[in-house]
Design a protein around this motif. Structure first.
Motif, PDB file in Angstrom:
ATOM      1  N   TRP A 113      33.319  48.864  31.105  1.00  0.00           N
ATOM      2  CA  TRP A 113      33.002  48.431  32.056  1.00  0.00           C
ATOM      3  C   TRP A 113      34.580  48.011  32.692  1.00  0.00           C
ATOM      4  O   TRP A 113      35.357  49.053  32.557  1.00  0.00           O
ATOM      5  CB  TRP A 113      33.654  46.175  31.288  1.00  0.00           C
ATOM      6  N   ASP A 114      34.852  47.984  34.164  1.00  0.00           N
ATOM      7  CA  ASP A 114      34.976  48.146  35.097  1.00  0.00           C
ATOM      8  C   ASP A 114      36.514  46.641  35.078  1.00  0.00           C
ATOM      9  O   ASP A 114      36.347  46.258  34.786  1.00  0.00           O
ATOM     10  CB  ASP A 114      35.057  47.523  36.277  1.00  0.00           C
ATOM     11  N   LEU A 115      37.832  47.729  34.978  1.00  0.00           N
ATOM     12  CA  LEU A 115      38.829  46.748  34.544  1.00  0.00           C
ATOM     13  C   LEU A 115      39.304  46.003  36.124  1.00  0.00           C
ATOM     14  O   LEU A 115      39.586  46.577  37.374  1.00  0.00           O
ATOM     15  CB  LEU A 115      40.137  47.820  34.379  1.00  0.00           C
ATOM     16  N   LEU A 116      38.944  45.682  36.281  1.00  0.00           N
ATOM     17  CA  LEU A 116      39.485  44.602  37.276  1.00  0.00           C
ATOM     18  C   LEU A 116      40.142  43.787  37.053  1.00  0.00           C
ATOM     19  O   LEU A 116      41.788  43.660  36.563  1.00  0.00           O
ATOM     20  CB  LEU A 116      38.101  43.353  37.325  1.00  0.00           C
ATOM     21  N   ASP A 117      40.930  43.764  38.576  1.00  0.00           N
ATOM     22  CA  ASP A 117      42.617  42.850  39.374  1.00  0.00           C
ATOM     23  C   ASP A 117      42.141  42.200  40.582  1.00  0.00           C
ATOM     24  O   ASP A 117      41.027  41.460  41.232  1.00  0.00           O
ATOM     25  CB  ASP A 117      43.263  44.128  39.814  1.00  0.00           C
ATOM     26  N   MET A 118      43.605  41.036  40.339  1.00  0.00           N
ATOM     27  CA  MET A 118      42.998  40.061  41.670  1.00  0.00           C
ATOM     28  C   MET A 118      43.932  39.619  42.456  1.00  0.00           C
ATOM     29  O   MET A 118      45.311  39.631  41.419  1.00  0.00           O
ATOM     30  CB  MET A 118      41.682  39.331  40.871  1.00  0.00           C
ATOM     31  N   ASP A 119      44.128  39.611  43.562  1.00  0.00           N
ATOM     32  CA  ASP A 119      45.668  39.125  44.064  1.00  0.00           C
ATOM     33  C   ASP A 119      45.799  37.400  43.196  1.00  0.00           C
ATOM     34  O   ASP A 119      45.441  37.161  43.757  1.00  0.00           O
ATOM     35  CB  ASP A 119      45.744  38.768  45.319  1.00  0.00           C
ATOM     36  N   GLN A 120      47.180  37.736  43.830  1.00  0.00           N
ATOM     37  CA  GLN A 120      47.684  35.944  42.674  1.00  0.00           C
ATOM     38  C   GLN A 120      47.442  34.353  43.641  1.00  0.00           C
ATOM     39  O   GLN A 120      47.511  34.838  45.091  1.00  0.00           O
ATOM     40  CB  GLN A 120      49.114  36.011  43.170  1.00  0.00           C
ATOM     41  N   LEU A 121      46.602  34.371  43.086  1.00  0.00           N
ATOM     42  CA  LEU A 121      46.331  32.851  43.676  1.00  0.00           C
ATOM     43  C   LEU A 121      47.694  31.530  44.393  1.00  0.00           C
ATOM     44  O   LEU A 121      48.765  31.988  43.978  1.00  0.00           O
ATOM     45  CB  LEU A 121      45.230  31.622  43.105  1.00  0.00           C
TER      46      LEU A 121
END
Length: 713
Positions: free
Chosen positions: A304-312
């Motif tokens: 699986w792809d290791l996802l990231d996200m900017d801070q909410l």
């Protein structure tokens, strides 16, 4: 009393109101959602878990449970070692050619952490969380609804299912993972999307025996509890045992561009991997590592792809709160993703104790966010830094990150934040040492700021009013004080009050005895004049009222024993210290007289009317012997209690007044050995000449807490 005032930070009630449970909807029944259900259920709430899957054929790999998570699991009643989780005993890191980089024997340093660092199987953890959450016994309740796909979530307690059903609750918790639908109900979240971190991971488990039977791979995995990391420049392999050291977990992180996944949906753990592709990704690594990777079952290998996200910008709005990956997706480089979801759950449960008023829910959810936002975001960033390609960027102090991660207990952290929040909502709460425990209960309020009930308390006050030496009493007055009248005669009283059935003392009581000098005038810096009764000293026989009166009011209180006896028409007081008596006072020939409905402080037979009671508050500066600080004061001013104001705030009813035919009072100053802390006071009192004017005993119910006290500037 409202529950908001009568609930402790740990969720237990003070018993004055029956807690009303909240109705809570949790979207998602993963590790975070189930943990939240348990913590909220423990607080007595009614929880409904909405899970889109059917929980059939659960699969998964191993999961780090660091000390900051295992301690919270124990609070839930879950000991992962009982489920086969393996204590992490050795942490080592090597290069792709097996050249060692470092090795840390954790068994010798485990005492640094309060709880165990465990290597658990995700399925075992998830199954146990589900079991505990849905158990029939215990406080609160949890209903698990599977095959319940959520269409949308609102911020005011509304959840719409794809089936068309609408559910309502007091609180909605979005625990629906990295692809959260709950997230997009929050303001400012619509433009924030997940993105690939540039890395993907092959992941699989296999029997440890398979690797032990091969002489080439055995040295890599033969030690129990060994967390073994092989580090390439832009890829790595993590190997560790779980399930009683019988199962190996392998996590192979690599550039996403070098792997292909069949039918892969972003971070879907069930996406099939490809054994040949995985071996190609690690081509050129040591044959032992390649042999170990080649032992994977192709049909169970996942990628699986290791996802990231900017801070909410926020995790909460109204009655909606996010936890876990819905709020802060983690890359796996610290093994803290599940741990941080559990910390979120603990914090959320802590800020919503039994009896939380519905009106306070939005503010308490914001408190949860303040407790968690900075820590979770910081650990997110640590994970990103640790996940950088080997050799890129400045060296990291990984031990500092580990210490910060492992040394935290979120329940204790949030508990204190909740207490501080509760205290801050009532800035007028009484605070005195030790202040770290919060507002100090006393005669004027309880720990929650509620006024005390005086209606069932009792009082009995014996007083001797006398005429005496004006010059001698003037010596007991502070500078700036004088007698209001120019008369040569002056008057004072010795008075003892026995107080009983006091709510603030759990139904017990105490005695106090003091000298009251009448007709004293004080003029402040603004020219304001106050005429009242000056209190130079007050003896009391219990520490609690002494400390409360000295620190909160500023009264000149000291300790002594005060023993009162009553036989027929005789009342007697004996005062002393450690068995050494220094005062014998008696009223004899007591006879009942009619009494008014209320009794005020007796005025001396003069034209002066006392408006209240005056006293000197003085607290010295802390400093070593002989220092200049010892000559200075931290606090030095006068306090005043208005009789008129006290009559408005208290409750006092005189039931009987008895007048004495005669009164006797005798002081014996003893010496410094027998009265080492009181001789200087008693010696001065013994000098006072006494010509009795009046002696009486007044009995009644109720009392005053002197909350009208003010500072004379």
């Amino acid at each position: 009393m409202s529950i908001s005032n009568g609930t402790f930070a740990n969720g237990t009630s003070n018993g004055e109101s029956k807690p009303t449970p909240l109705k809570i909807l949790i979207v998602g029944a993963g590790i975070g959602g189930l943990s939240a259900a348990i913590f909220l259920r423990q607080q007595g709430h009614h929880v409904t878990l909405l899970e889109q899957s059917r929980f059939a054929n659960e699969l998964g790999a191993a999961v780090h449970m660091a000390p900051n998570a295992t301690g919270l699991l124990l609070r839930m009643g879950i000991n992962l070692e009982d489920l086969g989780a393996v204590p992490c005993k050795i942490l080592s890191q090597s290069l792709p050619d097996l050249k060692p980089m470092f090795e840390v024997p954790l068994s010798r340093s485990a005492g640094r952490w309060q709880h165990q660092w465990l290597l658990a199987h995700r399925v075992d953890l998830h199954s146990e969380l589900k079991k505990v959450a849905t158990a029939k016994d215990g406080p609160g309740s949890v209903q698990l609804r599977t095959s319940s796909r959520v269409a949308s979530v609102g911020t005011q307690g509304i959840v719409n299912l794809e089936s068309g059903e609408t559910l309502e609750a007091d609180v909605v918790v979005g625990a629906d993972g990295v692809h959260s639908k709950s997230r997009y109900a929050l303001p400012g979240s619509q433009g924030i999307k997940t993105f690939g971190s540039g890395k993907s991971a092959f992941r699989f488990t296999m029997p440890r025996s398979r690797a032990l039977e091969d002489p080439l791979t055995k040295p890599l995995i033969e030690r129990d509890g060994h967390l073994n990391i092989f580090m390439g420049k832009d890829r790595r392999v993590i190997v560790y045992p779980t399930r009683c050291n019988e199962v190996l977990n392998l996590n192979c992180i690599h550039p996403t561009s070098e792997s292909e996944a069949k039918d892969q949906k972003a971070d879907d753990w069930q996406s099939s991997g490809n054994l040949e592709k995985m071996l190609e990704v690690y081509k050129g690594w040591h044959p032992a590592i390649l042999r170990l990777l080649g032992m994977a079952d192709n049909e169970t290998l996942k990628v699986w792809d290791l996802l990231d996200m900017d801070q909410l910008p926020t995790w909460t709005d109204g009655r909606l709160a996010l936890i876990g990956d819905a709020a802060h997706p983690f890359t796996p480089h610290q093994g803290q993703g599940a741990a941080q979801a559990i910390e979120d759950a603990a914090s959320l449960g802590c800020v919503l104790p039994a009896g939380t008023p519905l009106a306070e829910v939005p503010e308490r959810l914001k408190l949860y966010e303040r407790c968690r936002y900075e820590r979770a975001s910081r650990i997110q960033e640590y994970s990103r830094l640790i996940g950088k390609d080997f050799g890129s960027g400045p060296p990291l102090d990984t031990s500092r990150h580990t210490d910060e991660n492992f040394g935290h207990d979120e329940w204790h952290h949030t508990s204190q934040k909740l207490r501080a929040w509760q205290w801050a909502r009532k800035p007028a709460l009484y605070r005195r040492m030790p202040v770290t425990f919060g507002p100090f209960p006393g005669p004027r309020q309880d720990h929650f700021g509620n006024a005390r009930d005086w209606k069932d308390s009792s009082f009995s006050t014996a007083s001797i009013k006398f005429k005496t030496s004006r010059t001698l009493l003037q010596n007991l007055l502070p500078p700036g004080f004088k007698f209001a009248s120019a008369d040569t005669n002056c008057y004072a009283s010795f008075s003892l009050s026995s107080l009983g059935n006091l709510e603030w003392l759990g139904g017990h009581g105490y005695n106090h005895f003091g000298l009251y000098i009448h007709g004293i005038e004080y003029t402040n810096e603004n020219g304001e004049k106050v005429t009242g009764t000056y209190l130079p000293v007050l003896f009391e026989n219990l520490a609690d009222p002494i400390i409360s009166g000295r620190e909160e009011l500023g009264m000149p209180k000291v300790y002594s024993s005060l023993d009162v006896t009553r036989v027929a028409d005789t009342w007697r007081l004996t005062a002393g210290w450690m068995g050494n008596s220094f005062l014998d006072l008696s009223l004899n020939g007591l006879e009942t007289k009619p009494s008014p409905d209320q009794v005020q402080q007796s005025a001396a037979p003069s034209t002066v009317t006392d408006e209240g009671m005056i006293f000197h508050k003085f607290i010295p500066t802390t400093g070593p012997d002989g220092s200049k600080e010892r000559d200075q004061a931290d606090v030095d001013y006068f306090g005043f209690v208005s009789y008129m104001d006290e009559a408005k705030t208290g409750f006092r009813r005189v039931e009987r007044t008895l007048t004495a035919a005669r009164a006797e009072i005798k002081f014996d100053a003893l010496d410094w050995k027998k009265l080492p802390t009181l001789h200087h006071i008693v010696d001065r009192l013994a000098e006072i000449p006494i010509e009795v004017i009046e002696a009486k005993l007044v009995e009644g119910r109720g009392g005053n807490d002197l909350r009208s006290v003010r500072k004379l500037c």
